[in-house]
Design a protein around this motif. Structure first.
Motif, PDB file in Angstrom:
ATOM      1  N   ALA A 283       0.764  -1.174  -0.046  1.00 23.03           N
ATOM      2  CA  ALA A 283      -0.288  -0.179   0.164  1.00 23.03           C
ATOM      3  C   ALA A 283       0.993   1.283  -0.104  1.00 23.03           C
ATOM      4  CB  ALA A 283      -0.857  -0.170   1.348  1.00 23.03           C
ATOM      5  N   HIS A 284       1.857   1.153   0.911  1.00 26.13           N
ATOM      6  CA  HIS A 284       2.847   2.438   0.796  1.00 26.13           C
ATOM      7  C   HIS A 284       3.649   2.636  -0.390  1.00 26.13           C
ATOM      8  CE1 HIS A 284       6.082   5.361   2.089  1.00 26.13           C
ATOM      9  NE2 HIS A 284       6.889   4.399   1.548  1.00 26.13           N
ATOM     10  N   GLY A 285       3.925   1.446  -1.195  1.00 22.29           N
ATOM     11  CA  GLY A 285       4.565   1.698  -2.520  1.00 22.29           C
ATOM     12  C   GLY A 285       3.825   2.209  -3.401  1.00 22.29           C
ATOM     13  N   PHE A 286       2.624   1.804  -3.647  1.00 22.93           N
ATOM     14  CA  PHE A 286       1.454   2.339  -4.325  1.00 22.93           C
ATOM     15  C   PHE A 286       1.271   3.720  -4.340  1.00 22.93           C
ATOM     16  CE2 PHE A 286      -2.625   3.476  -5.848  1.00 22.93           C
ATOM     17  CZ  PHE A 286      -2.703   2.866  -7.141  1.00 22.93           C
ATOM     18  N   ALA A 287       1.034   4.170  -2.754  1.00 23.85           N
ATOM     19  CA  ALA A 287       0.636   5.423  -2.359  1.00 23.85           C
ATOM     20  C   ALA A 287       1.765   6.531  -2.700  1.00 23.85           C
ATOM     21  CB  ALA A 287       0.235   5.496  -0.871  1.00 23.85           C
ATOM     22  N   SER A 288       2.983   6.229  -2.247  1.00 26.29           N
ATOM     23  CA  SER A 288       4.294   6.962  -2.648  1.00 26.29           C
ATOM     24  C   SER A 288       4.631   7.158  -4.078  1.00 26.29           C
ATOM     25  CB  SER A 288       5.458   6.328  -1.833  1.00 26.29           C
ATOM     26  OG  SER A 288       5.796   5.247  -2.621  1.00 26.29           O
ATOM     27  N   ARG A 289       3.820   6.286  -5.167  1.00 28.54           N
ATOM     28  CA  ARG A 289       4.011   6.390  -6.475  1.00 28.54           C
ATOM     29  C   ARG A 289       3.088   7.446  -6.825  1.00 28.54           C
ATOM     30  NH1 ARG A 289       3.847   8.111 -10.569  1.00 28.54           N
ATOM     31  NH2 ARG A 289       3.918   7.200 -12.636  1.00 28.54           N
TER      32      ARG A 289
ATOM     33  N   ALA B 237       1.563   9.552  -5.193  1.00 25.24           N
ATOM     34  CA  ALA B 237       1.562  10.900  -4.311  1.00 25.24           C
ATOM     35  C   ALA B 237       3.073  10.897  -3.818  1.00 25.24           C
ATOM     36  CB  ALA B 237       0.558  11.072  -3.186  1.00 25.24           C
ATOM     37  N   PRO B 238       4.139  11.215  -4.593  1.00 23.32           N
ATOM     38  CA  PRO B 238       5.619  11.115  -4.103  1.00 23.32           C
ATOM     39  C   PRO B 238       5.773  12.314  -3.097  1.00 23.32           C
ATOM     40  CG  PRO B 238       5.540  11.284  -6.586  1.00 23.32           C
ATOM     41  CD  PRO B 238       4.017  11.691  -5.902  1.00 23.32           C
ATOM     42  N   LYS B 239       4.988  13.238  -2.981  1.00 22.75           N
ATOM     43  CA  LYS B 239       5.017  14.251  -2.054  1.00 22.75           C
ATOM     44  C   LYS B 239       4.556  14.062  -0.559  1.00 22.75           C
ATOM     45  CE  LYS B 239       6.246  18.052  -5.220  1.00 22.75           C
ATOM     46  NZ  LYS B 239       5.906  19.237  -5.751  1.00 22.75           N
ATOM     47  N   GLY B 240       3.897  12.999  -0.528  1.00 23.12           N
ATOM     48  CA  GLY B 240       3.061  12.491   0.599  1.00 23.12           C
ATOM     49  C   GLY B 240       1.731  13.480   0.773  1.00 23.12           C
ATOM     50  N   GLY B 241       1.525  13.723   2.007  1.00 18.59           N
ATOM     51  CA  GLY B 241       0.442  14.632   2.404  1.00 18.59           C
ATOM     52  C   GLY B 241      -0.978  13.864   1.863  1.00 18.59           C
ATOM     53  N   THR B 242      -2.012  14.614   1.740  1.00 21.09           N
ATOM     54  CA  THR B 242      -3.425  14.142   1.943  1.00 21.09           C
ATOM     55  C   THR B 242      -3.523  13.176   0.618  1.00 21.09           C
ATOM     56  OG1 THR B 242      -4.161  16.109   3.031  1.00 21.09           O
ATOM     57  CG2 THR B 242      -5.758  14.816   1.584  1.00 21.09           C
ATOM     58  N   LEU B 243      -3.167  13.517  -0.359  1.00 18.42           N
ATOM     59  CA  LEU B 243      -3.103  12.640  -1.724  1.00 18.42           C
ATOM     60  C   LEU B 243      -2.782  11.274  -1.308  1.00 18.42           C
ATOM     61  CD1 LEU B 243      -3.918  12.367  -4.692  1.00 18.42           C
ATOM     62  CD2 LEU B 243      -1.952  13.247  -5.193  1.00 18.42           C
ATOM     63  N   TYR B 244      -1.378  11.133  -0.759  1.00 18.00           N
ATOM     64  CA  TYR B 244      -0.724   9.773  -0.323  1.00 18.00           C
ATOM     65  C   TYR B 244      -1.678   9.161   0.497  1.00 18.00           C
ATOM     66  CZ  TYR B 244       2.118   6.729   2.477  1.00 18.00           C
ATOM     67  OH  TYR B 244       2.740   5.701   3.070  1.00 18.00           O
ATOM     68  N   ARG B 245      -2.599   9.783   1.416  1.00 23.88           N
ATOM     69  CA  ARG B 245      -3.320   9.031   2.398  1.00 23.88           C
ATOM     70  C   ARG B 245      -4.611   8.453   1.698  1.00 23.88           C
ATOM     71  NH1 ARG B 245      -0.595  12.934   5.298  1.00 23.88           N
ATOM     72  NH2 ARG B 245       0.194  12.038   7.303  1.00 23.88           N
ATOM     73  N   LEU B 246      -5.101   9.506   0.681  1.00 16.84           N
ATOM     74  CA  LEU B 246      -6.180   9.081  -0.061  1.00 16.84           C
ATOM     75  C   LEU B 246      -6.015   7.778  -1.097  1.00 16.84           C
ATOM     76  CD1 LEU B 246      -7.660  12.382  -1.036  1.00 16.84           C
ATOM     77  CD2 LEU B 246      -8.621  10.759   0.536  1.00 16.84           C
ATOM     78  N   ALA B 247      -4.615   7.767  -1.738  1.00 13.32           N
ATOM     79  CA  ALA B 247      -4.304   6.915  -2.475  1.00 13.32           C
ATOM     80  C   ALA B 247      -4.208   5.406  -1.681  1.00 13.32           C
ATOM     81  CB  ALA B 247      -2.869   7.167  -3.425  1.00 13.32           C
ATOM     82  N   GLY B 248      -3.511   5.628  -0.539  1.00 12.33           N
ATOM     83  CA  GLY B 248      -3.313   4.249   0.255  1.00 12.33           C
ATOM     84  C   GLY B 248      -4.393   3.771   0.644  1.00 12.33           C
ATOM     85  N   THR B 249      -5.393   4.538   1.020  1.00 10.03           N
ATOM     86  CA  THR B 249      -6.749   4.129   1.609  1.00 10.03           C
ATOM     87  C   THR B 249      -7.653   3.561   0.339  1.00 10.03           C
ATOM     88  OG1 THR B 249      -6.685   5.890   3.407  1.00 10.03           O
ATOM     89  CG2 THR B 249      -8.865   4.848   2.896  1.00 10.03           C
ATOM     90  N   GLY B 250      -7.600   4.153  -0.579  1.00  7.28           N
ATOM     91  CA  GLY B 250      -8.357   3.888  -1.780  1.00  7.28           C
ATOM     92  C   GLY B 250      -7.884   2.515  -2.071  1.00  7.28           C
ATOM     93  N   VAL B 251      -6.555   2.314  -2.458  1.00 12.55           N
ATOM     94  CA  VAL B 251      -6.327   1.039  -3.013  1.00 12.55           C
ATOM     95  C   VAL B 251      -6.484  -0.366  -2.173  1.00 12.55           C
ATOM     96  CG1 VAL B 251      -3.914   0.943  -2.043  1.00 12.55           C
ATOM     97  CG2 VAL B 251      -4.324  -0.156  -4.315  1.00 12.55           C
ATOM     98  N   VAL B 252      -6.597   0.081  -0.831  1.00 14.80           N
ATOM     99  CA  VAL B 252      -6.762  -0.904   0.234  1.00 14.80           C
ATOM    100  C   VAL B 252      -8.358  -1.268   0.073  1.00 14.80           C
ATOM    101  CG1 VAL B 252      -7.062  -1.495   2.710  1.00 14.80           C
ATOM    102  CG2 VAL B 252      -5.061  -0.212   1.950  1.00 14.80           C
ATOM    103  N   LEU B 253      -9.016  -0.389   0.031  1.00 12.35           N
ATOM    104  CA  LEU B 253     -10.461  -0.476   0.034  1.00 12.35           C
ATOM    105  C   LEU B 253     -10.792  -1.465  -1.350  1.00 12.35           C
ATOM    106  CD1 LEU B 253     -11.924   3.077   1.340  1.00 12.35           C
ATOM    107  CD2 LEU B 253     -11.937   0.875   2.417  1.00 12.35           C
ATOM    108  N   LEU B 254     -10.171  -0.627  -2.458  1.00 13.70           N
ATOM    109  CA  LEU B 254     -10.529  -1.551  -3.644  1.00 13.70           C
ATOM    110  C   LEU B 254     -10.103  -2.862  -3.793  1.00 13.70           C
ATOM    111  CD1 LEU B 254      -9.379   1.151  -6.438  1.00 13.70           C
ATOM    112  CD2 LEU B 254     -11.585   0.415  -6.091  1.00 13.70           C
ATOM    113  N   ALA B 255      -9.032  -3.122  -2.886  1.00 14.68           N
ATOM    114  CA  ALA B 255      -8.503  -4.659  -2.932  1.00 14.68           C
ATOM    115  C   ALA B 255      -9.325  -5.580  -2.180  1.00 14.68           C
ATOM    116  CB  ALA B 255      -6.896  -4.611  -2.105  1.00 14.68           C
TER     117      ALA B 255
END
Length: 354
Positions: A284-290, A292-310
């Motif tokens: 999840a972190h690898g996907f989210a950091s790709r 949203a490389p700068k982290g922040g809200t987009l990183y958290r949304l991407a990480g949460t979103g990919v988990v929910l889709l999985a």
């Protein structure tokens, strides 16, 4: 500052080891298929894999800290050129969520078989914890690995060492003459093992380029590789003592742990679940950091979103997912290894950050 350097070294070592020591490693199944079945030569295979893990960990941290990368998308072009980097990038973008789905399915299967819990409950448990860790950002990922990875390694090492002692020490390797090599040899098997285990570490470690100094980062990459090799070596030695009976177990370490008593089977089940959890967090972190490389809200949304889709995809089943997705990890890993090794000869990497 020495204290900061020591902390970063430990963080990188734990993160590297934690991404590789997943369910397959902790169960003993990976080690059996890639090393134990080769008898004495399997120990040479572990040695080769240790060298490769250490070298590749060093190179990843050397390149990513020199370039100040925040994600593997920034590192891949340096390693293999833009065209091949684009292909590996897209493959990784598909594989990281795929690996996450496998871990969620594996959690459901393990808790159902080991503790009788509903499959969905096991899937949701890892999903919820992964989301909570991702919400803590990179620091949350690093802290989780600093706590859980040593626990996993110490437990595996203790089980294997006690089994070796109980069985009288060093196995009679001469008795392991019959090899079930499936058309492979121990050298190629070792390379393949490292290969399919390098995609997630690349994705995770390459996100540390701006948060870790070069020296502790490089040392962490080397140490993480040595830890992986040392732990694999202990599992291989213990497995040789129980060979060939160990080949009939889906979770070979249960055969080894059973020699220590029934309670160790339950402890090992929990250990495998923790291994699944840390790998899910890494995916999840690898996907989210790709994304949203700068982290922040987009990183958290991407990480949460990919988990929910999985979560719904995990219902496909653990075994089927492994059969389909893991070969892809191997092919992408070969490209990663080739890129890391050829870059070593093509580029002069300046020490320190610009």
């Amino acid at each position: 500052m020495p204290g900061i350097g020591l902390k970063q070294w430990f963080q990188v070592s734990a993160l590297y080891a934690g991404t590789v020591i997943g369910a397959g490693f902790a169960s003993g199944q990976e080690i059996m298929q890639f090393f134990i079945i080769y008898g004495e030569k399997g120990l040479w295979g572990v040695t080769l894999s240790t060298i490769l893990f250490g070298l590749l960990g060093l190179l990843i941290m050397l390149y990513t800290t020199a370039a100040g990368c925040n994600s593997y998308a920034e590192l891949l072009p340096v390693m293999m050129g833009k065209k091949l980097a684009r292909a590996v990038d897209w493959l990784s973008l598909a594989m990281l969520p795929g690996g996450l789905v496998v871990m969620l399915a594996g959690s459901g299967a393990l808790l159902n078989e080991q503790f009788g819990l509903p499959t969905g409950a096991g899937t949701l448990a890892v999903a919820v914890i992964t989301i909570l860790v991702i919400m803590g950002g990179l620091e949350g990922v690093l802290l989780t690995n600093m706590i859980l990875v040593p626990l996993k390694i110490l437990t595996i090492a203790f089980v294997c060492l006690m089994a070796i002692i109980n069985c009288g020490g060093w196995p009679e390797l001469a008795q392991q003459g019959q090899q079930i090599n499936h058309g492979r040899n121990w050298v190629w098997s070792s390379v393949l093992y490292v290969s399919y285990n390098m995609v997630v570490p690349l994705a995770v470690l390459s996100s540390l380029g701006r948060s870790v100094e070069q020296k502790p980062g490089i040392l962490g990459g080397v140490t993480g590789g040595i830890i992986l090799g040392g732990t694999a070596g202990l599992v291989t030695l213990a497995g040789l003592l129980f060979y060939p009976g160990i080949t009939s177990y889906q979770i070979p370490l249960l055969c080894i742990a059973g020699d220590l008593g029934e309670i160790w089977k339950h402890i090992l089940g929990l250990l495998i679940w923790l291994a699944i959890l840390t790998t899910a967090i890494a995916d999840a972190h690898g996907f989210a950091s790709r994304v949203a490389p700068k982290g922040g809200t987009l990183y958290r949304l991407a990480g949460t979103g990919v988990v929910l889709l999985a979560i719904p995809l995990a219902g496909v089943g653990f075994t089927r997912l492994v059969q389909v997705l893991y070969p892809l990890f191997g092919y992408a890993g070969l490209a990663v290894i080739a890129g890391l090794l050829t870059t070593m000869f093509r580029l002069k990497i300046t020490r320190g950050k610009e």
